[in-house]
Write a protein that holds these residues in place. Structure first.
Motif, PDB file in Angstrom:
ATOM      1  N   UNK A  11       0.824  -1.215   0.000  1.00 30.56           N
ATOM      2  CA  UNK A  11       0.000   0.000   0.000  1.00 30.56           C
ATOM      3  C   UNK A  11       0.858   1.266   0.000  1.00 30.56           C
ATOM      4  N   UNK A  12       2.054   1.209   0.580  1.00 35.56           N
ATOM      5  CA  UNK A  12       2.970   2.367   0.600  1.00 35.56           C
ATOM      6  C   UNK A  12       3.816   2.440  -0.657  1.00 35.56           C
ATOM      7  N   UNK A  13       3.923   1.349  -1.370  1.00 35.18           N
ATOM      8  CA  UNK A  13       4.740   1.331  -2.578  1.00 35.18           C
ATOM      9  C   UNK A  13       6.221   1.181  -2.268  1.00 35.18           C
ATOM     10  N   UNK A  14       6.520   0.487  -1.160  1.00 34.10           N
ATOM     11  CA  UNK A  14       7.908   0.245  -0.772  1.00 34.10           C
ATOM     12  C   UNK A  14       8.089  -1.249  -0.569  1.00 34.10           C
ATOM     13  N   UNK A  15       9.321  -1.660  -0.370  1.00 31.37           N
ATOM     14  CA  UNK A  15       9.570  -3.082  -0.145  1.00 31.37           C
ATOM     15  C   UNK A  15       9.221  -3.459   1.298  1.00 31.37           C
ATOM     16  N   UNK A  16       8.957  -4.746   1.514  1.00 28.69           N
ATOM     17  CA  UNK A  16       8.648  -5.191   2.878  1.00 28.69           C
ATOM     18  C   UNK A  16       9.885  -5.042   3.778  1.00 28.69           C
ATOM     19  N   UNK A  17      11.072  -5.070   3.168  1.00 25.82           N
ATOM     20  CA  UNK A  17      12.301  -4.877   3.942  1.00 25.82           C
ATOM     21  C   UNK A  17      12.357  -3.449   4.489  1.00 25.82           C
ATOM     22  N   UNK A  18      11.913  -2.478   3.690  1.00 25.07           N
ATOM     23  CA  UNK A  18      11.890  -1.090   4.152  1.00 25.07           C
ATOM     24  C   UNK A  18      10.934  -0.949   5.327  1.00 25.07           C
ATOM     25  N   UNK A  19       9.800  -1.629   5.269  1.00 25.13           N
ATOM     26  CA  UNK A  19       8.832  -1.569   6.373  1.00 25.13           C
ATOM     27  C   UNK A  19       9.418  -2.253   7.606  1.00 25.13           C
ATOM     28  N   UNK A  20      10.089  -3.394   7.412  1.00 24.99           N
ATOM     29  CA  UNK A  20      10.725  -4.078   8.541  1.00 24.99           C
ATOM     30  C   UNK A  20      11.769  -3.183   9.213  1.00 24.99           C
ATOM     31  N   UNK A  21      12.589  -2.519   8.403  1.00 23.96           N
ATOM     32  CA  UNK A  21      13.604  -1.619   8.957  1.00 23.96           C
ATOM     33  C   UNK A  21      12.967  -0.468   9.726  1.00 23.96           C
ATOM     34  N   UNK A  22      11.892   0.079   9.158  1.00 24.91           N
ATOM     35  CA  UNK A  22      11.205   1.191   9.819  1.00 24.91           C
ATOM     36  C   UNK A  22      10.611   0.738  11.147  1.00 24.91           C
ATOM     37  N   UNK A  23      10.044  -0.444  11.185  1.00 22.33           N
ATOM     38  CA  UNK A  23       9.467  -0.956  12.422  1.00 22.33           C
ATOM     39  C   UNK A  23      10.550  -1.276  13.439  1.00 22.33           C
ATOM     40  N   UNK A  24      11.640  -1.873  12.976  1.00 22.99           N
ATOM     41  CA  UNK A  24      12.732  -2.250  13.881  1.00 22.99           C
ATOM     42  C   UNK A  24      13.399  -1.017  14.485  1.00 22.99           C
ATOM     43  N   UNK A  25      13.526   0.065  13.685  1.00 22.61           N
ATOM     44  CA  UNK A  25      14.163   1.274  14.196  1.00 22.61           C
ATOM     45  C   UNK A  25      13.201   2.140  15.006  1.00 22.61           C
ATOM     46  N   UNK A  26      11.904   1.765  15.044  1.00 25.44           N
ATOM     47  CA  UNK A  26      10.931   2.528  15.816  1.00 25.44           C
ATOM     48  C   UNK A  26      10.314   3.676  15.049  1.00 25.44           C
ATOM     49  N   UNK A  27      10.540   3.751  13.759  1.00 25.56           N
ATOM     50  CA  UNK A  27       9.965   4.833  12.945  1.00 25.56           C
ATOM     51  C   UNK A  27       8.460   4.665  12.778  1.00 25.56           C
ATOM     52  N   UNK A  28       7.989   3.421  12.757  1.00 24.90           N
ATOM     53  CA  UNK A  28       6.541   3.169  12.690  1.00 24.90           C
ATOM     54  C   UNK A  28       6.179   2.193  13.809  1.00 24.90           C
ATOM     55  N   UNK A  29       4.991   2.380  14.387  1.00 24.48           N
ATOM     56  CA  UNK A  29       4.597   1.491  15.489  1.00 24.48           C
ATOM     57  C   UNK A  29       3.999   0.176  14.977  1.00 24.48           C
ATOM     58  N   UNK A  30       4.232  -0.864  15.732  1.00 27.01           N
ATOM     59  CA  UNK A  30       3.602  -2.160  15.463  1.00 27.01           C
ATOM     60  C   UNK A  30       2.534  -2.385  16.529  1.00 27.01           C
ATOM     61  N   UNK A  31       1.478  -3.059  16.134  1.00 26.22           N
ATOM     62  CA  UNK A  31       0.432  -3.426  17.092  1.00 26.22           C
ATOM     63  C   UNK A  31       0.952  -4.590  17.950  1.00 26.22           C
ATOM     64  N   UNK A  32       0.256  -4.883  18.997  1.00 23.68           N
ATOM     65  CA  UNK A  32       0.670  -5.945  19.918  1.00 23.68           C
ATOM     66  C   UNK A  32       0.789  -7.290  19.219  1.00 23.68           C
TER      67      UNK A  32
END
Length: 185
Positions: A11-32
């Motif tokens: 939906x963002x038009x990015x790779x899943x690796x980019x989303x993983x990096x963003x989540x791991x670095x705390x740039x985006x929140x993950x649900x429980x």
């Protein structure tokens, strides 16, 4: 309700690796449960992403950008003109980047010349020239006293008078030389 990392990446038009990096670095929140709330993640993504580094995003509107000081633009124009490149009234990003690369190349060349010993420090050079000129002046100042008696004997004149005349002319000549100011530019 959250979506999977891969679904959010699509939906963002990015790779899943980019989303993983963003989540791991705390740039985006993950649900429980490890899923992603798209609304929260989009807001966090926008807050934490540098617009200049984001791919596919529009540049900020010109009125939102900070004005560039005229001195910087003048420097870019001057650098381009020195290299024989066109420097129009409005400086483009490509021209500014070119001027920056030229300046980096000049700086690298100067560092190399300094390391090779081809360049000398201006302050040290000025001090050396000053010291040498002072030594030369001092040598000429005592020369009449050393040579006057020999010249007087050779010419059949009074040694004291010869020394006074020589001192007068040597001092006048040294005064003329003192007016010359070295410029190491």
């Amino acid at each position: 309700m959250g979506v999977s990392i891969r679904a959010y990446a699509r939906s963002r038009g990015v790779s899943h690796v980019a989303v993983l990096k963003a989540a791991k670095s705390g740039r985006i929140p993950l649900e429980a449960d490890g899923s992603i709330d798209p609304e929260k993640a989009d807001a966090a993504w926008e807050r934490s992403t540098d617009p200049g580094k984001a791919k596919g995003t529009a540049r900020p509107a010109p009125e939102a950008m900070k004005p560039v000081p005229e001195a910087a633009l003048g420097s870019v124009r001057e650098t381009l003109k020195e290299q024989g490149l066109p420097a129009s009234g409005n400086v483009t990003f490509v021209q500014a980047r070119t001027a920056h690369e030229i300046a980096k190349a000049h700086l690298a060349r100067l560092r190399l010349q300094r390391m090779k010993g081809e360049l000398v420090d201006r302050a040290r050079t000025t001090a050396l020239v000053f010291r040498l000129a002072r030594e030369e002046r001092d040598a000429w100042s005592v020369w009449p006293a050393r040579i006057a008696a020999l010249m007087a004997a050779e010419l059949g004149q009074d040694a004291h008078t010869m020394q006074k005349v020589l001192e007068t002319y040597v001092r006048a000549h040294l005064a003329e030389l003192a007016e010359v100011a070295p410029d190491f530019r």
